[in-house]
Design an enzyme around this catalytic site. Structure first.
Site, PDB file in Angstrom:
ATOM      1  N   ASP A  46       0.822  -1.208   0.000  1.00 54.89           N
ATOM      2  CA  ASP A  46       0.000   0.000   0.000  1.00 54.89           C
ATOM      3  C   ASP A  46       0.856   1.258   0.000  1.00 54.89           C
ATOM      4  O   ASP A  46       0.525   2.250  -0.642  1.00 54.89           O
ATOM      5  CB  ASP A  46      -0.886   0.050   1.253  1.00 54.89           C
ATOM      6  CG  ASP A  46      -1.950  -1.030   1.213  1.00 54.89           C
ATOM      7  OD1 ASP A  46      -1.960  -1.809   0.236  1.00 54.89           O
ATOM      8  OD2 ASP A  46      -2.752  -1.082   2.158  1.00 54.89           O
ATOM      9  N   SER A  95     -14.989   7.679   1.936  1.00 53.79           N
ATOM     10  CA  SER A  95     -13.673   7.290   2.419  1.00 53.79           C
ATOM     11  C   SER A  95     -13.241   8.323   3.456  1.00 53.79           C
ATOM     12  O   SER A  95     -13.962   9.281   3.719  1.00 53.79           O
ATOM     13  CB  SER A  95     -12.685   7.192   1.271  1.00 53.79           C
ATOM     14  OG  SER A  95     -12.453   8.460   0.756  1.00 53.79           O
ATOM     15  N   LYS A 134      -7.908   1.935  13.165  1.00 56.51           N
ATOM     16  CA  LYS A 134      -8.196   1.814  11.730  1.00 56.51           C
ATOM     17  C   LYS A 134      -7.841   0.386  11.327  1.00 56.51           C
ATOM     18  O   LYS A 134      -6.682   0.027  11.164  1.00 56.51           O
ATOM     19  CB  LYS A 134      -7.402   2.818  10.906  1.00 56.51           C
ATOM     20  CG  LYS A 134      -7.800   2.764   9.432  1.00 56.51           C
ATOM     21  CD  LYS A 134      -7.295   3.946   8.654  1.00 56.51           C
ATOM     22  CE  LYS A 134      -7.935   4.032   7.275  1.00 56.51           C
ATOM     23  NZ  LYS A 134      -7.694   2.861   6.457  1.00 56.51           N
TER      24      LYS A 134
HETATM   25  S1  IVH Z   1     -15.260   5.305   9.243  1.00 48.53           S
HETATM   26  C1  IVH Z   1     -17.012   8.506   6.866  1.00 48.53           C
HETATM   27  N1  IVH Z   1     -13.836   3.948  10.983  1.00 48.53           N
HETATM   28  O1  IVH Z   1     -11.091   2.914   6.265  1.00 48.53           O
HETATM   29  C2  IVH Z   1     -16.030   7.575   7.383  1.00 48.53           C
HETATM   30  N2  IVH Z   1     -13.442   3.537   8.665  1.00 48.53           N
HETATM   31  O2  IVH Z   1     -11.487   5.212   3.902  1.00 48.53           O
HETATM   32  C3  IVH Z   1     -16.344   6.204   6.983  1.00 48.53           C
HETATM   33  N3  IVH Z   1     -11.749   1.819   8.230  1.00 48.53           N
HETATM   34  O3  IVH Z   1     -12.145   1.190   3.854  1.00 48.53           O
HETATM   35  C4  IVH Z   1     -15.422   5.179   7.498  1.00 48.53           C
HETATM   36  N4  IVH Z   1     -11.295   1.361  10.328  1.00 48.53           N
HETATM   37  O4  IVH Z   1     -13.316   0.295   5.954  1.00 48.53           O
HETATM   38  C5  IVH Z   1     -14.074   4.170   9.677  1.00 48.53           C
HETATM   39  N5  IVH Z   1     -12.686   2.805  12.656  1.00 48.53           N
HETATM   40  C6  IVH Z   1     -12.925   3.020  11.344  1.00 48.53           C
HETATM   41  C7  IVH Z   1     -12.252   2.332  10.330  1.00 48.53           C
HETATM   42  C8  IVH Z   1     -12.537   2.627   8.989  1.00 48.53           C
HETATM   43  C9  IVH Z   1     -11.027   1.072   9.074  1.00 48.53           C
HETATM   44  C10 IVH Z   1     -11.640   1.740   6.756  1.00 48.53           C
HETATM   45  C11 IVH Z   1     -12.937   1.621   6.049  1.00 48.53           C
HETATM   46  C12 IVH Z   1     -12.643   2.169   4.689  1.00 48.53           C
HETATM   47  C13 IVH Z   1     -11.564   3.157   4.966  1.00 48.53           C
HETATM   48  C14 IVH Z   1     -12.115   4.551   4.881  1.00 48.53           C
END
Ligand code: IVH
Length: 699
Positions: A46, A95, A134
């Site tokens: 990545d 995202s 994350k």
């Molecule tokens: S919130 C509006 N919370 O990160 C925000 N995303 O670009 C929506 N991800 O592929 C996402 N851990 O699957 C959020 N604690 C977390 C997260 C998370 C991983 C991933 C998500 C997406 C990317 C967002």
């Protein structure tokens, strides 16, 4: 496509051919995105994708006239795979903006932006955030109608995802039916499907066995995220069900009727409610007031990242108040109220400088890739093991290759794969040598074994060195101060050939060694003297019998009580020991059947090595048999190892982590998360005194 010029230093684009660089980046990024999203088989880390993506982004900012509508910077994810029915998301799956600065200033920059947007001055109170992990998996939208899971969809390009309901239904942690009062009619839960590291390792282990058994079309997976994505997008739900997946909820999509939304004033309330409704929410979710606490969270999680049972690539900060989230709104596809704050990448690209073959204590030959130094997973890596001939061949790593190196958790760095696109010319394939690179003896690979072994035994100086180091280590007889540099010199100078030679050393012999002052020679002799008084398990383990680790050595000592009884035991007798199976029994028998090994033992005894011998186990009381203990913190009188020995002598098992099966946690000062876990699970907690009492009262 020509790739060679793609990786030229952009600063060298003095020809002014920025446009063609942008075109090349677009093509390359599309290809990488296709491999990642559609084929679930990324070929570069990545971090490399991000680097090229950011380069294109900044070129587009500097030269907006050359931005094209097909630029990968304008898209989220990829078009869904045609094999799955498309699902139009009721609420787009956005995202998150990524703070590329992995230092704490990343959190400060986000807080400053939020405060500016909300027109807060320095005099205003800190903004309240929710800080989360994350997760490194794939985003999933779970749609419940009337409390029943009706659809699971991937994110796809954010607008349209894929219907993967069948496969997601096989994930045990995802409730199929909710049974809580006052559920909204429609509830969309968003979160991450991921694979735990231990599940990933076990899966790859199984895959390797399948490949070795000749199964067609099977492959191993590059990392847990890639394995999770492959499982979710597996066309056969039967296969998906065999891939162990997990889930964490972190948000919501559509919730209706709208009044139900009014139930939540904050993101934290939403998470708490999801948890109550039966969705897994990560225990590390926390409230943070202002930038200072965000920075502290980033550091705290960073320090424990390696110990988590799953991969994360950063943390996520979200403004807690939903009203403030609404005020902040979105820029293109990213909310202004959330940001991802990354950690240094666990995968990087580097090049292979050479492939060396190392010889271990038991003569095992291990191919090791020597790498151009690369900072990955928080450390600089220069070596990565290729394990054995089959692994080296499967990965087909060659000198000069560009490879992906991965270091996640505390595991040793690994070459994940070769970036074949970047192979220059036709370097020779790696050949496992058929003789020992250290002593020249024949190296043999036995039928059914993965490893080549040097047949030189203690004739081989590499094996001698390793055997001595193994014997002298802390967990064996412990000769303080006898490290690899010293052993290397002693063996090379010819003053130590066998273990007993160590105990025959005098000041004169030591004086021939480099940098060996009188004082250090004296210290070494004292350490050797001290090591003579040992225990039977330590001595046995120190002998370095193949397959006899510490636990087996303890079990043997406990069962037989005396060394001579072990040396003379038949394979059948050995098999009666709890920790010993046929391979181990055979290995012990073979070891003691060799006259020179018996001589080593006799000479060591003659040099004064001694230990207390006991009675065979069935006569010793096993008062704590069947009980499992976990030790944490510092005890007032005993070291951890001593406490462990006492407990094990009484038949208890000592484990490294707390679970429902733990009988007791023994906590000293500065006990950490294990103590918290014990309280959480209701496991009985003892202090050292209570433990000693338990051991004594039961004699
Ligand atoms: S919130 C509006 N919370 O990160 C925000 N995303 O670009 C929506 N991800 O592929 C996402 N851990 O699957 C959020 N604690 C977390 C997260 C998370 C991983 C991933 C998500 C997406 C990317 C967002």
């Amino acid at each position: 496509m020509q790739t060679a010029d793609l990786f030229a230093d952009p600063a060298e684009d003095r020809s002014g051919d920025i446009q063609s660089r942008m075109q090349a980046l677009r093509i390359q990024l599309h290809q990488y995105a296709h491999q990642y999203y559609v084929q679930d088989a990324p070929t570069v880390p990545d971090a490399e994708y991000d680097r090229l993506f950011q380069e294109l982004q900044s070129l587009e900012q500097a030269h907006p006239q050359w931005l094209t509508s097909d630029s990968p910077t304008l898209r989220v994810g990829a078009k869904p795979l045609e094999a799955f029915a498309p699902v139009r998301h009721a609420v787009p799956m956005l995202s998150i903006r990524t703070e590329t600065d992995t230092e704490s200033s990343g959190a400060q920059a986000f807080d400053a932006r939020v405060r500016r947007e909300l027109e807060l001055s320095d005099a205003d109170a800190p903004v309240e955030y929710v800080a989360e992990l994350k997760f490194d998996g794939l985003a999933m939208n779970l749609r419940y109608e009337g409390g029943v899971l009706v659809q699971a969809a991937t994110r796809g390009d954010g607008e349209t995802g894929e219907d993967v309901t069948q496969n997601v239904r096989t994930i045990g942690q995802i409730p199929l039916k909710l049974s809580a009062p006052n559920l909204p009619d429609v509830l969309e839960v968003r979160g991450e499907v991921y694979m735990r590291r231990d599940d990933f390792d076990a899966l790859n282990e199984r895959q390797r066995a399948r490949i070795a058994a000749g199964a067609k079309g099977e492959k191993t997976f590059v990392n847990p995220r890639n394995a999770a994505a492959g499982a979710v997008r597996q066309l056969d739900p039967g296969i998906a069900a065999q891939r162990p997946l997990s889930f964490f909820a972190y948000g919501a999509g559509e919730i209706s009727p709208q009044e139900a939304v009014g139930v939540f004033g904050s993101h934290m309330e939403l998470l708490q409610t999801l948890k109550k409704w039966g969705f897994p929410v990560a225990a590390q979710v926390d409230i943070a007031q202002g930038a200072t606490e965000l920075v502290a969270y980033h550091q705290r999680i960073g320090a424990m990242r390696d110990q988590l049972p799953f991969d994360i690539d950063g943390v996520v900060y979200k403004v807690n108040s939903l009203a403030l989230q609404q005020r902040l709104g979105f820029v293109t596809r990213e909310p202004r109220w959330a940001v991802a704050h990354k950690y240094p990448a666990q995968e990087q690209l580097t090049t292979v400088l050479s492939i060396d073959v190392q010889v271990g204590r038991t003569g095992k030959l291990t191919p090791v890739a020597k790498l151009a130094p690369v900072f990955v997973g928080g450390v600089t890596v220069t070596n990565a093991t290729l394990h054995n001939e089959d692994e080296a061949r499967r990965k087909d790593v060659r000198v000069g290759d560009t490879v992906i190196v991965r270091r996640a958790g505390d595991v040793i760095p690994e070459v994940v794969s070769v970036v074949l696109d970047r192979r220059q010319g036709e370097p020779a394939a790696f050949q496992m040598p058929h003789s020992c690179p250290v002593c020249g003896s024949v190296a043999v690979r036995e039928e059914g074994e993965a490893d080549y072994r040097c047949s030189g035994g203690l004739f081989c100086s590499a094996q001698r060195k390793q055997a001595i180091l193994h014997f002298a280590q802390r967990r064996a007889v412990e000769v303080e101060g006898l490290g690899d540099k010293l052993v290397e010199q002693m063996v090379d100078a010819g003053i130590v050939r066998t273990l007993p030679d160590l105990y025959r050393l005098g000041l004169t012999a030591l004086a021939v060694l480099d940098r060996m002052a009188d004082k250090s020679a004296q210290n070494l002799l004292e350490a050797l003297q001290k090591s003579k008084q040992t225990t039977l398990p330590r001595f046995l383990f120190g002998l370095g019998i193949r397959h006899v680790g510490e636990a087996t050595a303890k079990a043997l000592a406990q069962h037989f009580g005396k060394l001579d009884a072990i040396m003379d035991a038949s394979e059948d007798h050995l098999l009666a020991v709890s920790d010993v199976g046929p391979i181990v029994a055979k290995s012990i028998r073979t070891f003691f059947d060799q006259t020179h090994n018996r001589e080593v033992v006799e000479q060591l005894r003659a040099c004064g090595l001694s230990w207390e011998e006991g009675e065979p186990a069935d006569k010793a009381p096993q008062v704590l048999a069947g009980k499992t203990f976990v030790l944490t913190g510092t005890f007032p009188t005993l070291s951890r190892d001593q406490a462990k020995d006492l407990l094990e002598a009484a038949g208890a098992k000592v484990a490294g982590s707390v679970s429902k099966k733990t009988s007791y946690v023994v906590a000293g000062t500065d006990a950490g998360s294990k103590l918290d876990k014990a309280r959480e699970l209701g496991v009985a907690v003892l202090d050292e005194a209570a433990m000693l009492e338990m051991l004594a009262s039961n004699q």
